[in-house]
Design a protein around this motif. Structure first.
Motif, short mmCIF file in Angstrom:
data_model
loop_
_atom_site.label_atom_id
_atom_site.label_comp_id
_atom_site.label_asym_id
_atom_site.label_seq_id
_atom_site.Cartn_x
_atom_site.Cartn_y
_atom_site.Cartn_z
N LEU A 26 0.83 -1.21 0.00
CA LEU A 26 0.00 0.00 0.00
C LEU A 26 0.87 1.27 0.00
O LEU A 26 0.50 2.27 -0.60
N GLU A 27 2.02 1.20 0.67
CA GLU A 27 2.94 2.35 0.67
C GLU A 27 3.46 2.62 -0.74
O GLU A 27 3.56 3.77 -1.17
N LYS A 28 3.80 1.55 -1.46
CA LYS A 28 4.30 1.70 -2.84
C LYS A 28 3.26 2.35 -3.75
O LYS A 28 3.60 3.02 -4.71
N LYS A 29 1.96 2.13 -3.42
CA LYS A 29 0.88 2.72 -4.21
C LYS A 29 0.61 4.17 -3.82
O LYS A 29 -0.28 4.81 -4.38
N GLY A 30 1.34 4.68 -2.80
CA GLY A 30 1.21 6.08 -2.41
C GLY A 30 -0.01 6.38 -1.57
O GLY A 30 -0.44 7.54 -1.47
N PHE A 38 -3.20 -7.84 11.31
CA PHE A 38 -3.47 -9.25 10.98
C PHE A 38 -4.37 -9.87 12.03
O PHE A 38 -5.14 -10.79 11.74
N ALA A 39 -4.33 -9.35 13.28
CA ALA A 39 -5.13 -9.91 14.37
C ALA A 39 -6.62 -9.71 14.14
O ALA A 39 -7.42 -10.63 14.26
N SER A 40 -7.01 -8.47 13.77
CA SER A 40 -8.43 -8.18 13.55
C SER A 40 -8.82 -8.30 12.08
O SER A 40 -9.95 -8.01 11.71
N GLU A 41 -7.85 -8.72 11.24
CA GLU A 41 -8.08 -8.93 9.80
C GLU A 41 -8.64 -7.67 9.13
O GLU A 41 -9.57 -7.73 8.33
N GLU A 42 -8.04 -6.52 9.49
CA GLU A 42 -8.50 -5.24 8.93
C GLU A 42 -7.37 -4.53 8.20
O GLU A 42 -6.22 -4.55 8.65
N VAL A 43 -7.73 -3.88 7.10
CA VAL A 43 -6.80 -3.02 6.37
C VAL A 43 -7.50 -1.69 6.14
O VAL A 43 -8.61 -1.66 5.60
N LYS A 44 -6.87 -0.59 6.59
CA LYS A 44 -7.46 0.73 6.40
C LYS A 44 -6.46 1.65 5.71
O LYS A 44 -5.25 1.55 5.95
N PHE A 45 -6.97 2.53 4.86
CA PHE A 45 -6.11 3.54 4.23
C PHE A 45 -6.99 4.67 3.70
O PHE A 45 -8.21 4.52 3.57
N SER A 46 -6.35 5.81 3.43
CA SER A 46 -7.08 6.96 2.89
C SER A 46 -6.70 7.18 1.43
O SER A 46 -5.53 7.03 1.07
N THR A 47 -7.71 7.52 0.63
CA THR A 47 -7.44 7.84 -0.77
C THR A 47 -8.51 8.81 -1.29
O THR A 47 -9.67 8.75 -0.88
N ALA A 48 -8.07 9.69 -2.18
CA ALA A 48 -9.02 10.63 -2.80
C ALA A 48 -9.60 10.05 -4.09
O ALA A 48 -10.62 10.51 -4.59
N ASP A 49 -8.94 8.99 -4.58
CA ASP A 49 -9.36 8.38 -5.85
C ASP A 49 -9.93 6.98 -5.58
O ASP A 49 -9.19 6.01 -5.43
N GLN A 50 -11.26 6.89 -5.51
CA GLN A 50 -11.91 5.61 -5.21
C GLN A 50 -11.81 4.60 -6.37
O GLN A 50 -12.00 3.40 -6.17
N VAL A 56 -6.24 -2.19 -6.03
CA VAL A 56 -5.65 -2.42 -4.70
C VAL A 56 -6.05 -3.81 -4.20
O VAL A 56 -5.22 -4.58 -3.71
N ILE A 57 -7.36 -4.14 -4.35
CA ILE A 57 -7.86 -5.45 -3.92
C ILE A 57 -7.16 -6.58 -4.68
O ILE A 57 -6.73 -7.58 -4.10
N ASN A 58 -6.99 -6.40 -6.01
CA ASN A 58 -6.31 -7.42 -6.83
C ASN A 58 -4.87 -7.63 -6.38
O ASN A 58 -4.38 -8.76 -6.31
N ASP A 59 -4.18 -6.53 -6.05
CA ASP A 59 -2.78 -6.62 -5.63
C ASP A 59 -2.66 -7.31 -4.28
O ASP A 59 -1.72 -8.09 -4.05
N ILE A 60 -3.60 -7.02 -3.35
CA ILE A 60 -3.58 -7.68 -2.03
C ILE A 60 -3.80 -9.19 -2.21
O ILE A 60 -3.12 -10.01 -1.60
#
Length: 695
Positions: A26-30, A38-50, A56-60
Motif C-alpha cells: 500500500l505504501e508503494k501505491k502512495g 493481521f489480528a483483527s483482519e482489517e486493512v485501512k487507508f485513505s485515498t481521494a481516488d476511489q 488495490v484489492i487485486n494486488d492484495i
C-alpha cells in the motif's frame, strides 16, 4: 477532492510479516494513513481516488490473501483451515516416524514412504509456499521461507534417491513431513492465541447491540440501538443500559459509569446532565434525547481506539524470523556456490553436484531453529500456568524483556473495589458515639453503595440509638433528616475546602459535626508487589479514572511517586504512549475503560476477577489473587527468553559446523541426519530444563 477512509476485511494474514507485506504494498501505491492488523483482519487507508480500489484489492489478493465483504459472516473452507491441515498431515507423518521403531518392512519401502510423504509435502507447499512468496515479495522474509526450502530440499533429495534407487541413506521423507506437521501445529496454537486477542473488540461491540425504548407519537417502540438517530427521545428504566450518548430531559438516576471512567461509585444524574452509551442505570428512570450515535458515540470511539492500538503496535518478530532474514539468502548462496564449484572445479558430474548442493540445504534444514522458540515458550507458558499466570502467545515473553515501567489502574487492581470507613474526624465538642449513631440511623434508609459501606463498618460500633422523625434523600447531594427532638441533620458529599481525603460531611443544625473518609481498601499484597518491582529497577506508576485525592492517598501508602488521576480512556492511552517512548511498559488493569490502554502497552496484564473485556484485551491474566505473581511472570519470561537464545545458539552452532562440512562433500547423509537429530535433542532438553530451573 477530499480523501476518504477505506476499510477492507482481509483474511489469510497469519503473522505480522503478512501484515508488513500488505503495508509495504500500500505504501508503494502512495496511499495515506495505512493501518494493517493481521489480528483483527482489517486493512485501512485513505485515498481521494476511489477508482483505484479494484486494483488495490487485486494486488492484495496476488500476495495470497483474500478480501471479503464481512469478516464476521465469512466462512473459511474446510480444506483451508489450519487445524484441518495439521490433522491431515499428522495422519500421514505418524507412520513415517514409526518406521524407525516398528519392525514392519513395508514401511521401509521408498515407494511407501513417498506415497505417505507426498500429501504432506503438497499441503506444505501450498500453505508455506504462499506465505514464503508473500514475505519475499514484501521484502520481509520469514521462517516460512526456511520451512519451505528445508522441506522441499529434503523431499527432492529423497525423491532423487528413490528414482535412482540409491539406498536408505538417501531417504529423508520423514524429515520433510515432520517439519511441515510440527510447524502447522505451531500455527494452530498461534491462531488460537490471536482469536482470544481479537475477541476483545467483538465483546465491546456487544455493548452496542442493545434494544432501546423510543418515544413515538402513539406511544413507545422498541428499536435496536444501531437504528437510533440524533434527536430521538428515549426512555431508560432502572436496571437498563443507556443505549447511546445523550442529555437527560426529565427524571433522575444513579448511573454506574465504570465502563467509561473506571469509577465504581455510581454518579447521580439529573435534568440537563449528559449520559454515556453503555453505562447502567442502577436506580431511577430517565428520559433522554440522543446526541451522539453510531461512530460518534463514546463507546464506538473506545472500540476504534482499541483497534488502532492493536494495529499500531510495532510488530514483535520472533527471534527465528529476525535471523531468517539473513540466514535464508546465505544458505541459498552457499548451496549455489557448492553446486557451481563442485560441477566446474571437480568434474564430478551434474548428479553429484546437485546432491552436494541439496545436501547443504538438508543439513541447514531449520528443524532445530524451528524448535528453539516454541519448545522454550511452551515450557515457559506451562510453568507460568502452574503459578496461576495465563500468558497469551510467546511474543509476550519477548515483549516484557527489560521492562522499565509498570502502570497500575487503582480500583480493583491495587485496591479491592469494596468500600469501607477509613476514618471519622469529629469536630470540637461532638461525641464520636453520638456521631456513629446518627450516621447509622440515616444511612439505614438509603440504598447507595457508600451508605451500605457505612452501615457495615459502623453498626457494631454504634452504641447510641437515634430516632428519626423524617428523612429525605436529595439526589446527588445526600440525606436530610430530623430527629424526634427537632434536630436537623445533613449527611452528604464533602463541600469544597474540606480536608483532603474526607469525602463525606455530617452537619447537625447547619453546624459541621464530623468529616468521614470512605474509600476502597488496599489489597494486602499490593505493598509487597510495589517493593519487589522497585528492587528489580522497575518504576511503578498509578493511572486511574478516580479522584485525585484518593489516588494520591493510595500512592502515598504504597510509595508510588508518579500519579495520573481522573483520566478517561483516550487520556489513559496517551499516558501509556508517553511511557512506552521512554521504555518497555506493562499496564495492569481490570476495567473496560482500561481495555485500550491494556492493548496499547507493550504488555497488558489483567486481574482474574476483571471485566471480560479487560481479560480479552490483556496478554497476561493473573488467575490467582496473589499480586506478587506479576514479579513471578517477569522472572519466568526473562528465563524463557534466555532459554530461547541458548537454543538458537545450539541450533546455529550445528549449522555453522555442518554446512561447511556438507559443502566440502565430507558429510555422509546418514551422519547429517544423526547430527540434525542430535541438535534437536539438545534444544528440547535445554527447554525442558526450564521446568525445574530456579527463577
Amino acid at each position: 477532492m477530499a480523501e476518504q477512509l477505506v476499510e477492507l476485511n482481509v483474511t489469510g494474514m497469519h503473522c505480522n510479516n503478512c501484515a508488513m507485506s500488505v503495508h509495504k504494498l500500500l505504501e508503494k501505491k502512495g496511499l495515506q494513513n495505512i493501518l494493517v492488523s493481521f489480528a483483527s483482519e482489517e486493512v485501512k487507508f485513505s485515498t481521494a481516488d476511489q477508482s483505484i480500489l479494484p486494483s488495490v484489492i487485486n494486488d492484495i489478493e496476488s500476495l495470497g490473501f483474500h478480501v471479503v465483504e464481512d469478516a464476521a459472516t465469512h466462512q473459511t473452507p474446510f480444506y483451508d483451515k489450519v487445524e484441518n491441515k495439521f490433522f491431515f498431515c499428522a495422519l500421514f507423518t505418524a507412520p513415517l516416524l514409526l518406521h524407525m521403531v516398528l519392525p514392519w518392512h513395508f514401511l521401509h519401502s521408498p515407494i511407501v514412504q513417498l506415497i505417505l510423504c507426498l500429501p504432506v509435502f503438497i499441503v506444505g507447499c501450498l500453505h508455506f509456499g504462499k506465505s514464503a512468496y508473500g514475505s519475499l515479495k514484501g521484502g520481509v522474509p520469514n521462517m516460512d521461507v526456511l520451512i519451505f526450502i528445508g522441506s522441499t530440499s529434503a523431499f527432492v533429495y529423497s525423491l532423487t534417491g528413490t528414482i535412482q534407487n540409491l539406498g536408505e541413506q538417501y531417504l529423508f521423507y520423514e524429515t520433510c513431513a515432520t517439519i511441515i506437521t510440527l510447524v502447522l501445529l505451531g500455527n494452530v496454537l498461534e491462531k488460537r492465541s490471536v482469536n482470544q486477542t481479537t475477541s476483545a473488540v467483538k465483546a465491546l461491540m456487544k455493548f452496542q447491540e442493545v434494544s432501546a425504548n423510543r418515544l413515538v407519537t402513539d406511544g413507545v417502540e422498541v428499536v435496536n440501538a444501531k437504528d437510533i438517530a440524533a434527536g430521538d427521545i428515549l426512555l431508560v428504566n432502572e436496571g437498563g443500559q443507556v443505549p447511546v450518548d445523550g442529555d437527560i430531559l426529565s427524571g433522575e438516576a444513579s448511573i454506574n459509569e465504570a465502563i467509561i471512567t473506571g469509577e465504581s461509585i455510581p454518579v447521580q444524574k439529573k435534568k440537563y446532565d449528559s449520559v454515556i452509551g453503555g453505562t447502567i442505570v442502577q436506580q431511577g428512570n430517565i428520559k433522554i434525547i440522543a446526541t451522539k450515535v453510531g461512530s460518534n458515540s463514546t463507546l464506538a470511539q473506545i472500540i476504534d481506539l482499541m483497534k488502532r492500538a492493536q494495529a499500531a503496535k510495532p510488530p514483535v518478530q520472533k527471534l527465528g524470523d529476525k535471523v531468517a532474514a539473513v540466514f535464508v539468502p546465505v544458505v541459498v548462496l552457499i548451496a549455489l556456490l557448492t553446486f557451481v564449484i563442485t560441477y566446474f572445479a571437480t568434474n564430478t558430474g551434474l548428479q553429484n553436484s546437485m546432491l552436494h548442493a541439496i545436501a547443504v540445504l538438508v543439513i541447514s534444514c531449520p528443524c532445530a531453529m524451528g524448535l528453539a522458540t516454541p519448545t522454550a515458550v511452551m515450557v515457559g507458558l506451562g510453568r507460568a500456568a502452574k503459578n496461576g499466570i495465563l500468558i497469551k502467545g510467546g511474543d509476550t515473553i519477548e515483549a516484557v524483556t527489560d521492562t522499565k515501567y509498570v502502570i497500575f489502574d487503582k480500583t480493583g487492581t491495587l485496591t479491592t473495589g469494596k468500600f469501607s470507613v477509613q476514618d471519622i474526624k469529629p469536630e470540637g465538642g461532638f461525641d464520636i458515639e453520638a456521631i456513629r449513631g446518627v450516621i447509622v440511623a440515616i444511612e439505614e434508609r438509603s440504598n447507595h453503595p457508600i451508605a451500605k459501606s457505612l452501615i457495615d463498618g459502623l453498626k457494631g460500633l454504634s452504641k447510641q440509638k437515634v430516632i428519626l422523625r423524617t428523612i429525605t434523600e436529595e439526589k446527588g447531594l445526600g440525606m436530610r433528616a430530623e430527629d424526634v427532638e427537632g434536630n436537623s441533620y445533613f449527611l452528604g458529599t464533602a463541600k469544597a475546602g474540606a480536608d483532603d481525603g474526607y469525602n463525606l460531611s455530617l452537619y447537625k443544625n447547619q453546624k459541621l459535626t464530623a468529616q468521614i473518609a470512605v474509600d476502597d481498601t488496599l489489597k494486602p499484597d499490593a505493598l509487597a508487589l510495589i517493593t519487589s518491582l522497585k528492587k528489580m529497577g522497575i518504576k511503578p506508576v498509578l493511572l486511574s479514572g478516580d479522584k485525585a485525592g484518593r489516588c494520591a492517598s493510595v500512592a502515598k501508602t504504597l510509595g508510588i511517586t508518579e500519579v495520573h488521576a481522573e483520566k478517561l480512556p483516550d487520556e489513559k492511552l496517551a499516558v501509556v504512549d508517553v511511557y512506552r517512548k521512554k521504555g518497555k511498559t506493562l499496564m495492569i488493569g481490570d476495567g473496560i475503560n482500561d481495555a485500550p490502554a491494556l492493548t496499547q502497552a507493550d504488555v497488558g496484564v489483567s486481574m482474574n476477577d476483571a471485566s471480560h473485556i479487560a481479560i480479552q484485551s490483556a496478554k497476561v491474566i493473573l488467575l490467582n489473587t496473589d499480586m506478587r505473581s506479576v514479579v513471578t511472570f517477569l522472572q519466568i519470561s526473562r528465563h524463557t527468553l534466555l532459554t530461547i537464545k541458548q537454543n538458537l545458539f545450539w541450533a546455529f552452532a550445528y549449522n555453522i559446523v555442518a554446512i561447511p562440512v556438507a559443502a566440502l562433500g565430507f558429510l555422509n547423509p546418514m551422519v547429517g541426519a544423526l547430527t540434525m537429530a542430535f541438535s534437536d535433542v539438545i534444544v528440547i532438553g535445554n527447554s525442558l530444563r526450564l521446568k525445574v530451573k530456579k527463577v
